[in-house]
Scaffold this active site. Structure first.
Site, PDB file in Angstrom:
ATOM      1  CE  LYS A  74      37.352  21.592  29.347  1.00 39.95           C
ATOM      2  NZ  LYS A  74      37.614  22.781  30.147  1.00 39.95           N
ATOM      3  CE  LYS A 110      27.606  22.403  34.164  1.00 41.14           C
ATOM      4  NZ  LYS A 110      27.939  22.617  32.740  1.00 41.14           N
ATOM      5  CG  ASP A 150      27.186  26.342  33.224  1.00 36.92           C
ATOM      6  OD1 ASP A 150      26.138  26.704  33.793  1.00 36.92           O
ATOM      7  OD2 ASP A 150      27.205  25.459  32.350  1.00 36.92           O
TER       8      ASP A 150
END
Length: 439
Positions: A74, A110, A150
């Site tokens: 995640k 990520k 993000d």
């Protein structure tokens, strides 16, 4: 700026662990270090897409699946020209411990691309997202890896990415949890409220310096304003916007205007208001004569040792990160030394101004926490109601569980850096041991 995992956040984790004497009590945990610092999987791929002029464009795409010991990978996707594998490994490693601190069953990862959405049309962004997902869809899923937004990846980009994923996978895993957009910024303020409770203080009337003007900064500022705090600054990649007079701070109307400005890709320098001073190329930290709380909410390494010194001289006693790794290693060392100096001054009976630092892995975990709740909602094929039990109170309780509970009578400030690193490491390392990832 290329960030090296081994010389930056890996050293911070190791330093926290060794200084805590953890390895003296449990020496075998040292065996986990070379395993936990290596990603389980790194995916790198080419992304070819067509711009509005019909030209073929090429970017690099990545997904670093770092650790799945306690749940599916995640972590966010970042679209920014500075994105490279080193930065994503650096952020992915940090994400492992942030996710562990939420108490929810999620691992760390990520990803992203060196694609820059800021000068692209909506159609170009849509075509890029579809091309990016053409490869990424093979490696993600509700029980494997759940990306989120993000820097450079907001609601529009997430929608385009999911639309492509849905077509390629023929799966319907999409839902939107109440307060998801606000979660990181709100969670940051909930964490700060816990810090203030520990210190026996209230947020009302506190002078707050905020950097950034994206999602996290906007909702952090909004929550501060609603709680009666005084917001003194916001910033973007072009400079800082600070108030001239603290009696005329940022308002909710200003935040709404800035949100609209960001949707149309504008800059804070466009704001013409006599209440504010625009400082091109600057961050706000050195330009405010009085600060109580500083909240870096822009990007990594935005707060250096000299910024910390300037903030402390201005009266700042709390620095909490809304951004990921918002402080440089030198800044962290400076903040921790000021915390230790305060503790020593209390022992001597001559207390000085405290400086208490909350690292992003603890203080900005509200976003990923609510994202994990969103995953649970989607797995149930239901839409949870916006009742407080499932929104603000739930987020607040998760944040509180990741911050230290203590009396309001303070004799010493604990290291939140060391506490976060040790707690996160132990949870993940013990799970890895059970799985046979190290022995």
């Amino acid at each position: 700026m290329v960030l090296n995992l081994n010389s930056n956040n890996r050293d911070e984790i190791v330093k926290s662990l060794t200084e805590s004497k953890l390895f003296e009590k449990e020496p075998e945990l040292k065996k986990c270090l070379p395993v936990i610092t290596e990603p389980e999987r790194v995916i790198s791929f080419r992304v070819t897409w067509e711009d509005d002029k019909g030209n073929c464009r090429v970017n690099r795409g990545y997904r670093v699946q770092f650790n799945s010991a306690i749940g599916p990978y995640k972590g966010g996707l970042r679209f920014h020209p500075t994105v490279n594998l080193s930065i994503l490994k650096f952020l992915g490693f940090e994400q492992i411990f942030k996710n562990a601190l939420t108490g929810l069953p999620i691992g760390g990862g990520k990803g992203g691309s060196d694609f820059d959405p800021h000068d692209k049309s909506d159609n170009e962004i849509r075509r890029f997202c579809q091309a990016f997902m053409t490869e990424l869809h093979r490696h993600i899923g509700a029980d494997i890896d759940v990306p989120a937004g993000d820097i450079g990846v907001g609601g529009r980009e997430v929608g385009f990415l999911y639309g492509a994923y849905k077509c390629l996978q023929q799966k319907r895993d999409f839902g939107w949890f109440f307060i998801r957009p606000e979660a990181t910024g709100y969670g940051l303020i909930y964490f700060v409220l816990n810090m203030l409770t520990y210190l026996g203080q209230d947020i009302k009337g506190k002078y707050c310096a905020v950097s950034g003007s994206g999602n996290v900064a906007q909702f952090a500022a909004q929550k501060l304003i609603n709680l009666g705090a005084v917001v003194l600054s916001l910033s973007d990649s072009r400079g800082a916007l600070i108030v001239k007079d603290p009696s005329k701070p940022f308002t909710n109307e200003d935040i709404a205007m800035i949100a609209d400005l960001k949707v149309r890709k504008g800059s804070l320098e466009e704001i013409k208001d006599d209440r504010f001073t625009w400082l091109p190329g600057e961050r706000p930290w050195k330009h405010l004569p009085k600060v109580d709380i500083a909240l870096p909410c822009a990007t990594q390494n935005e707060n250096d040792a000299d910024d910390v010194e300037a903030l402390h001289k201005a009266g700042c006693f709390i620095i909490a990160e809304g951004s990921n790794m918002g402080s440089t290693d030198a800044a962290v060392q400076k903040m921790e030394s000021l915390r230790v100096a305060y503790n020593e001054s209390v022992k001597s009976g001559k207390p000085i101004l405290p400086l208490w630092y909350a690292p992003g892995k603890a203080s900005n975990a509200g976003g990923v926490a609510v994202s994990a709740l969103e995953m649970a909602q989607n797995s149930q094929r239901m839409t949870w109601t916006p009742a407080p039990t499932y929104t603000h109170e739930d987020l607040g309780s998760i944040v509180k569980s990741s911050s230290q509970k203590a009396d309001s009578t303070v004799s010493a400030l604990p290291s939140l850096v060391q506490g976060a690193n040790i707690t996160g490491f132990l949870k993940v390392a013990n799970a890895m041991k059970i799985h046979g990832d190290w022995w």
